[in-house]
Design a protein around this motif. Structure first.
Motif, PDB file in Angstrom:
ATOM      1  N   HIS A 212       0.836  -1.209   0.000  1.00  0.00           N
ATOM      2  CA  HIS A 212       0.000   0.000   0.000  1.00  0.00           C
ATOM      3  C   HIS A 212       0.870   1.258   0.000  1.00  0.00           C
ATOM      4  CE1 HIS A 212      -3.767  -2.198   1.733  1.00  0.00           C
ATOM      5  NE2 HIS A 212      -3.511  -2.484   0.472  1.00  0.00           N
ATOM      6  N   LEU A 213       1.929   1.253   0.786  1.00  0.00           N
ATOM      7  CA  LEU A 213       2.832   2.407   0.792  1.00  0.00           C
ATOM      8  C   LEU A 213       3.468   2.602  -0.585  1.00  0.00           C
ATOM      9  CD1 LEU A 213       4.637   1.900   4.235  1.00  0.00           C
ATOM     10  CD2 LEU A 213       2.840   3.541   3.697  1.00  0.00           C
ATOM     11  N   GLU A 214       3.829   1.497  -1.224  1.00  0.00           N
ATOM     12  CA  GLU A 214       4.461   1.597  -2.546  1.00  0.00           C
ATOM     13  C   GLU A 214       3.480   2.122  -3.592  1.00  0.00           C
ATOM     14  OE1 GLU A 214       7.235  -1.167  -5.489  1.00  0.00           O
ATOM     15  OE2 GLU A 214       6.273  -2.028  -3.720  1.00  0.00           O
ATOM     16  N   LYS A 215       2.225   1.707  -3.519  1.00  0.00           N
ATOM     17  CA  LYS A 215       1.221   2.195  -4.472  1.00  0.00           C
ATOM     18  C   LYS A 215       0.996   3.697  -4.313  1.00  0.00           C
ATOM     19  CE  LYS A 215      -1.254  -2.203  -4.850  1.00  0.00           C
ATOM     20  NZ  LYS A 215      -2.510  -2.935  -4.536  1.00  0.00           N
ATOM     21  N   LEU A 216       0.932   4.157  -3.079  1.00  0.00           N
ATOM     22  CA  LEU A 216       0.789   5.594  -2.856  1.00  0.00           C
ATOM     23  C   LEU A 216       2.016   6.344  -3.368  1.00  0.00           C
ATOM     24  CD1 LEU A 216      -0.735   5.642   0.758  1.00  0.00           C
ATOM     25  CD2 LEU A 216      -1.923   6.040  -1.398  1.00  0.00           C
ATOM     26  N   GLY A 217       3.204   5.766  -3.157  1.00  0.00           N
ATOM     27  CA  GLY A 217       4.415   6.398  -3.648  1.00  0.00           C
ATOM     28  C   GLY A 217       4.447   6.486  -5.165  1.00  0.00           C
ATOM     29  N   ASN A 218       4.008   5.436  -5.841  1.00  0.00           N
ATOM     30  CA  ASN A 218       3.978   5.456  -7.306  1.00  0.00           C
ATOM     31  C   ASN A 218       3.035   6.541  -7.831  1.00  0.00           C
ATOM     32  OD1 ASN A 218       5.789   3.320  -7.533  1.00  0.00           O
ATOM     33  ND2 ASN A 218       4.173   1.782  -7.494  1.00  0.00           N
ATOM     34  N   PHE A 219       1.878   6.671  -7.182  1.00  0.00           N
ATOM     35  CA  PHE A 219       0.924   7.691  -7.637  1.00  0.00           C
ATOM     36  C   PHE A 219       1.488   9.092  -7.432  1.00  0.00           C
ATOM     37  CE2 PHE A 219      -2.378  10.786  -6.941  1.00  0.00           C
ATOM     38  CZ  PHE A 219      -3.276  10.545  -7.965  1.00  0.00           C
ATOM     39  N   LEU A 220       1.987   9.357  -6.234  1.00  0.00           N
ATOM     40  CA  LEU A 220       2.469  10.710  -5.933  1.00  0.00           C
ATOM     41  C   LEU A 220       3.681  11.078  -6.780  1.00  0.00           C
ATOM     42  CD1 LEU A 220       2.123  10.661  -2.037  1.00  0.00           C
ATOM     43  CD2 LEU A 220       0.694  11.913  -3.662  1.00  0.00           C
ATOM     44  N   GLU A 221       4.540  10.105  -7.036  1.00  0.00           N
ATOM     45  CA  GLU A 221       5.739  10.403  -7.813  1.00  0.00           C
ATOM     46  C   GLU A 221       5.404  10.776  -9.260  1.00  0.00           C
ATOM     47  OE1 GLU A 221      10.245   8.582  -8.287  1.00  0.00           O
ATOM     48  OE2 GLU A 221       8.573   7.247  -7.820  1.00  0.00           O
ATOM     49  N   GLY A 222       4.328  10.193  -9.778  1.00  0.00           N
ATOM     50  CA  GLY A 222       3.971  10.488 -11.165  1.00  0.00           C
ATOM     51  C   GLY A 222       2.867  11.498 -11.333  1.00  0.00           C
ATOM     52  N   PHE A 223       2.245  11.940 -10.228  1.00  0.00           N
ATOM     53  CA  PHE A 223       1.110  12.857 -10.336  1.00  0.00           C
ATOM     54  C   PHE A 223       1.524  14.213 -10.900  1.00  0.00           C
ATOM     55  CE2 PHE A 223      -1.274  16.380  -8.415  1.00  0.00           C
ATOM     56  CZ  PHE A 223      -2.532  16.125  -8.948  1.00  0.00           C
ATOM     57  N   GLY A 224       2.658  14.733 -10.455  1.00  0.00           N
ATOM     58  CA  GLY A 224       3.080  16.067 -10.895  1.00  0.00           C
ATOM     59  C   GLY A 224       3.224  16.157 -12.397  1.00  0.00           C
ATOM     60  N   ASP A 225       3.874  15.165 -12.991  1.00  0.00           N
ATOM     61  CA  ASP A 225       4.053  15.182 -14.441  1.00  0.00           C
ATOM     62  C   ASP A 225       2.727  15.029 -15.174  1.00  0.00           C
ATOM     63  OD1 ASP A 225       6.721  15.446 -13.946  1.00  0.00           O
ATOM     64  OD2 ASP A 225       7.210  13.343 -14.303  1.00  0.00           O
ATOM     65  N   GLU A 226       1.825  14.226 -14.615  1.00  0.00           N
ATOM     66  CA  GLU A 226       0.527  14.040 -15.264  1.00  0.00           C
ATOM     67  C   GLU A 226      -0.318  15.311 -15.182  1.00  0.00           C
ATOM     68  OE1 GLU A 226      -0.780  11.548 -16.976  1.00  0.00           O
ATOM     69  OE2 GLU A 226       1.105  10.425 -16.862  1.00  0.00           O
ATOM     70  N   TYR A 227      -0.309  15.967 -14.046  1.00  0.00           N
ATOM     71  CA  TYR A 227      -1.177  17.140 -13.883  1.00  0.00           C
ATOM     72  C   TYR A 227      -0.673  18.319 -14.692  1.00  0.00           C
ATOM     73  CZ  TYR A 227      -3.976  20.760 -11.654  1.00  0.00           C
ATOM     74  OH  TYR A 227      -4.855  21.806 -11.429  1.00  0.00           O
ATOM     75  N   PHE A 228       0.645  18.493 -14.746  1.00  0.00           N
ATOM     76  CA  PHE A 228       1.207  19.629 -15.478  1.00  0.00           C
ATOM     77  C   PHE A 228       1.607  19.273 -16.910  1.00  0.00           C
ATOM     78  CE2 PHE A 228       1.955  20.612 -10.970  1.00  0.00           C
ATOM     79  CZ  PHE A 228       1.373  21.872 -10.904  1.00  0.00           C
ATOM     80  N   TYR A 301      -8.977  15.556  -9.937  1.00  0.00           N
ATOM     81  CA  TYR A 301      -8.656  16.782 -10.679  1.00  0.00           C
ATOM     82  C   TYR A 301      -7.923  16.498 -11.983  1.00  0.00           C
ATOM     83  CZ  TYR A 301     -10.219  19.598  -6.762  1.00  0.00           C
ATOM     84  OH  TYR A 301     -10.989  20.191  -5.782  1.00  0.00           O
ATOM     85  N   LEU A 302      -7.454  15.269 -12.143  1.00  0.00           N
ATOM     86  CA  LEU A 302      -6.851  14.905 -13.429  1.00  0.00           C
ATOM     87  C   LEU A 302      -7.902  14.741 -14.512  1.00  0.00           C
ATOM     88  CD1 LEU A 302      -4.160  12.278 -12.336  1.00  0.00           C
ATOM     89  CD2 LEU A 302      -3.762  14.626 -13.082  1.00  0.00           C
ATOM     90  N   THR A 303      -9.087  14.302 -14.108  1.00  0.00           N
ATOM     91  CA  THR A 303     -10.163  14.044 -15.072  1.00  0.00           C
ATOM     92  C   THR A 303     -11.315  15.036 -14.936  1.00  0.00           C
ATOM     93  OG1 THR A 303     -11.141  12.462 -13.505  1.00  0.00           O
ATOM     94  CG2 THR A 303      -9.601  11.587 -15.147  1.00  0.00           C
ATOM     95  N   SER A 304     -11.131  16.098 -14.162  1.00  0.00           N
ATOM     96  CA  SER A 304     -12.203  17.075 -13.965  1.00  0.00           C
ATOM     97  C   SER A 304     -12.514  17.811 -15.268  1.00  0.00           C
ATOM     98  CB  SER A 304     -11.803  18.079 -12.874  1.00  0.00           C
ATOM     99  OG  SER A 304     -12.779  19.089 -12.745  1.00  0.00           O
ATOM    100  N   PRO A 305     -13.797  18.074 -15.560  1.00  0.00           N
ATOM    101  CA  PRO A 305     -14.134  18.819 -16.789  1.00  0.00           C
ATOM    102  C   PRO A 305     -13.672  20.274 -16.733  1.00  0.00           C
ATOM    103  CG  PRO A 305     -16.093  18.438 -15.455  1.00  0.00           C
ATOM    104  CD  PRO A 305     -15.004  17.629 -14.839  1.00  0.00           C
ATOM    105  N   ILE A 306     -13.511  20.804 -15.526  1.00  0.00           N
ATOM    106  CA  ILE A 306     -13.027  22.179 -15.364  1.00  0.00           C
ATOM    107  C   ILE A 306     -11.534  22.124 -15.060  1.00  0.00           C
ATOM    108  CG2 ILE A 306     -13.252  24.332 -14.070  1.00  0.00           C
ATOM    109  CD1 ILE A 306     -16.099  23.556 -13.397  1.00  0.00           C
ATOM    110  N   ALA A 384      -7.044  24.112  -5.362  1.00  0.00           N
ATOM    111  CA  ALA A 384      -7.400  22.911  -4.591  1.00  0.00           C
ATOM    112  C   ALA A 384      -6.283  21.875  -4.642  1.00  0.00           C
ATOM    113  CB  ALA A 384      -8.704  22.322  -5.125  1.00  0.00           C
ATOM    114  N   VAL A 385      -5.678  21.715  -5.815  1.00  0.00           N
ATOM    115  CA  VAL A 385      -4.564  20.772  -5.940  1.00  0.00           C
ATOM    116  C   VAL A 385      -3.405  21.202  -5.048  1.00  0.00           C
ATOM    117  CG1 VAL A 385      -2.784  19.924  -7.523  1.00  0.00           C
ATOM    118  CG2 VAL A 385      -5.180  19.941  -8.232  1.00  0.00           C
ATOM    119  N   ALA A 386      -3.100  22.499  -5.030  1.00  0.00           N
ATOM    120  CA  ALA A 386      -2.021  22.993  -4.176  1.00  0.00           C
ATOM    121  C   ALA A 386      -2.319  22.733  -2.707  1.00  0.00           C
ATOM    122  CB  ALA A 386      -1.814  24.487  -4.423  1.00  0.00           C
ATOM    123  N   SER A 387      -3.575  22.951  -2.306  1.00  0.00           N
ATOM    124  CA  SER A 387      -3.958  22.704  -0.916  1.00  0.00           C
ATOM    125  C   SER A 387      -3.842  21.228  -0.563  1.00  0.00           C
ATOM    126  CB  SER A 387      -5.382  23.207  -0.678  1.00  0.00           C
ATOM    127  OG  SER A 387      -5.807  22.923   0.630  1.00  0.00           O
TER     128      SER A 387
END
Length: 466
Positions: A212-228, A301-306, A384-387
Motif C-alpha cells: 500500500h505504501l508503494e502504491k501511494l508512492g507510485n501515484f504521488l511520484e507520477g502525479f506532478g508530471d501528469e497534472y502539469f 482533478y486529473l479528469t475534472s471537466p473544469i 485545490a490541488v495545491a492545498s
C-alpha cells in the motif's frame, strides 16, 4: 409407403447409431474435462501455489484422523465419538496458521467449558425429579441460546451433554470422549498447518501494508508530471496504471483488521516475534488510508471537466512537482525499508525537501498570484490541488513517524554503515629505522628571532624526526 416393421427397424437403427456415437464421444469429453481441470489447477498454482499445498494438507489431516475408524483398538476406545475428530479438522483447518490456531484453541476451550457445565446442568436436572427435569433443562438451553453468536461449539456441546438421557456416569464418559476427539483433531490440524509449508498471516499483513505504501508512492511520484502535462525525457507514453493503484488502499480496512487479529495467535517466526506490535501495523495502515483519500481527491482533478489553463498552472508547477515527487520517493523508500524490515533515514531527507517546497508554495499562494485572473472558476482546481499537496506532506510525515515507531517496537535491523574512501584510515609510511622520536617545539608564539635567525613561530611548527 413404409410398413410399420420397416419404420420400427429404422428407429432402432438410428437409436443404435446414436448410442454408438455417444460412446465414441465419451473419451473426448472425458479428456476435455480433464484438460479443463488441469488448466484451472495450473491457473490456481500460478495465482497462489499455497492454495494447492493447503488442499493437500487438509487431505493429509483428514486421512490421519480417519484412522480412528480403521484401527479397531482406536475405534473401541472412542466409538462413534471419533467422528468429532474428522469434523474438527474440517471446521478448524484454515488457510493460515493464525486462523487455524485461533479456531483450534477456541474449539477446545469451548468444548471443555461447555462439557463441564453440561454435566453439571444434567446432574441438577436429574436431582429435580421427573417433572422438574425437562423444565430445568429447557431453562438452561434457553439461557445458552441467548448468546449463540460466536459460541456455536459451546452451545452444541452443552446441549448434547445436558439434554442426553444417559445416566451420570455415561454422560461424563460421553463428554470426555467428545473432548478428547476434538483435542486430537485440533492438534492434528495445528501440527500439519505449522510444520508443512506454513502460511503466516502476519507475513501477508506485512507485505500488504508495504504494498500500500508503494502504491501511494507510485501515484504521488507520477502525479506532478501528469497534472502539469510534462512529457517524459524519452518521449514515449507512460503506463498510467499506477494512477489506479491507490483504490485498493481505500477498501482494505476490514481485511487488515482481520489479518492483525489472526496474526496475534501465531508463534514467533522469522523476524516476527511472539508479541509483535501488530496494532502498530493498523496505525500505519490507517494513516496510509487517510493519505489515500487525499490521493483520490488529487486523481479527481486529473479528469475534472473544469481545468485551470496551463499558463496559470505554471505559476505553481515547480513547487508542486517537487512536493509530489519527493513525497512519492519518501513513500517508496518507507515501503522498501518496511518490506526488508530495516531502518532507513532516506525517507526523512525526501520529506525535508518536500517541506521546503511546501513552504515555498505557501509563500507563492499568499503573494496573490491569481488576483488578476478573470475567471475564478478556472483557478479553483489549481488552488485545490495545491492545498491537497500541502496536506499530503503532513500525512507523509505522519506515516514516516508511524513506520519509525514500528521499526523501533519490532526491532528492525539498523543499516550497515557505509565506509567511503575518504573515511578509510590513511597509512603513513616513513622510510626510517624502527624507533622514531617526534619533537614539536611550541614554547613561544611570539614573532621574535632566535639565535639562528629563525622566528619562534617557525620554530613552533618545526618537527624533528630522530
Amino acid at each position: 409407403m413404409a410398413s410399420p416393421q420397416e419404420e420400427a427397424a429404422g428407429v432402432a437403427s438410428s437409436s443404435t447409431c446414436g448410442f454408438f456415437k455417444l460412446i465414441k464421444a465419451l473419451p473426448g469429453k472425458f479428456w476435455g474435462t480433464v484438460a479443463g481441470f488441469a488448466r484451472k489447477l495450473k491457473k490456481l498454482g500460478q495465482d497462489d501455489h499455497r492454495r494447492i499445498y493447503h488442499s493437500l494438507k487438509v487431505a493429509l489431516a483428514i486421512t490421519l484422523v480417519s484412522l480412528f475408524f480403521y484401527f479397531k483398538p482406536l475405534y473401541d476406545g472412542f466409538g462413534v465419538a471419533a467422528m468429532w475428530a474428522v469434523l474438527t479438522v474440517v471446521v478448524v483447518f484454515e488457510f493460515s496458521v493464525g486462523a487455524t490456531i485461533g479456531k483450534g484453541l477456541n474449539r477446545m476451550l469451548a468444548t471443555l467449558v461447555a462439557g463441564g457445565l453440561g454435566v453439571g446442568a444434567h446432574r441438577l436436572a436429574t436431582l429435580s425429579g421427573e417433572k422438574g427435569e425437562p423444565i430445568l433443562i429447557a431453562i438452561f438451553v434457553f439461557i445458552m441460546a441467548r448468546y449463540d453468536y460466536g459460541l456455536l461449539i459451546f452451545i452444541l456441546t452443552f446441549c448434547l451433554v445436558s439434554v442426553s438421557g444417559y445416566r451420570d456416569d455415561q454422560v461424563i464418559r460421553m463428554a470426555l470422549q467428545r473432548l478428547t476427539s476434538i483435542i486430537i483433531g485440533s492438534c492434528t490440524s495445528l501440527a500439519i498447518c505449522i510444520c508443512i509449508v506454513p502460511v503466516w498471516i502476519g507475513v501477508d499483513l506485512h507485505k500488504l501494508v508495504a504494498a500500500h505504501l508503494e502504491k501511494l508512492g507510485n501515484f504521488l511520484e507520477g502525479f506532478g508530471d501528469e497534472y502539469f502535462h510534462v512529457v517524459s525525457e524519452d518521449g514515449n507514453s507512460r503506463d498510467k496504471s499506477f494512477l489506479q493503484g491507490y483504490k485498493s488502499v481505500l477498501t482494505s480496512k476490514s481485511n487488515e483488521e482481520n489479518m492483525a487479529n489472526l496474526a496475534r495467535w501465531e508463534p514467533g517466526h522469522g523476524g516476527f516475534r511472539f508479541r509483535h506490535p501488530w496494532k502498530q501495523y493498523l496505525k500505519v495502515a490507517a494513516l496510509s488510508r487517510e493519505c489515500a483519500y487525499k490521493t483520490q481527491a488529487l486523481h479527481s482533478y486529473l479528469t475534472s471537466p473544469i481545468q485551470t489553463p496551463l499558463e496559470e498552472k505554471c505559476k505553481i508547477q515547480e513547487s508542486s512537482r517537487i512536493i509530489s515527487s519527493e513525497c512519492g520517493k519518501a513513500m517508496k523508500e518507507l515501503a522498501s525499508s518496511f518490506k526488508k524490515m530495516r531502518r532507513s533515514s532516506m525517507a526523512d531527507i525526501h520529506i525535508s525537501k518536500a517541506k521546503a517546497a511546501a513552504e515555498n508554495l505557501r509563500t507563492i499562494l499568499k503573494s496573490g498570484i491569481w488576483k488578476d485572473s478573470d475567471d475564478l472558476l478556472e483557478i479553483i482546481p489549481a488552488a485545490a490541488v495545491a492545498s491537497l499537496l500541502l496536506d499530503v506532506v503532513i500525512f507523509t510525515e505522519s506515516v514516516s513517524e508511524a513506520v519509525h515507531k514500528l521499526a523501533s517496537l519490532a526491532q528492525f535491523k539498523s543499516p550497515k554503515p557505509r565506509i567511503t574512501p575518504e573515511d578509510q584510515p590513511q597509512l603513513i609510511n616513513i622510510d626510517e629505522p624502527d624507533h622514531h622520536v617526534i619533537i614539536i617545539d611550541d614554547e613561544t608564539m611570539s614573532p621574535s628571532l632566535n639565535n639562528n635567525g629563525i622566528s619562534s613561530t617557525e620554530a613552533s611548527s618545526r618537527v624533528q624526526v630522530l
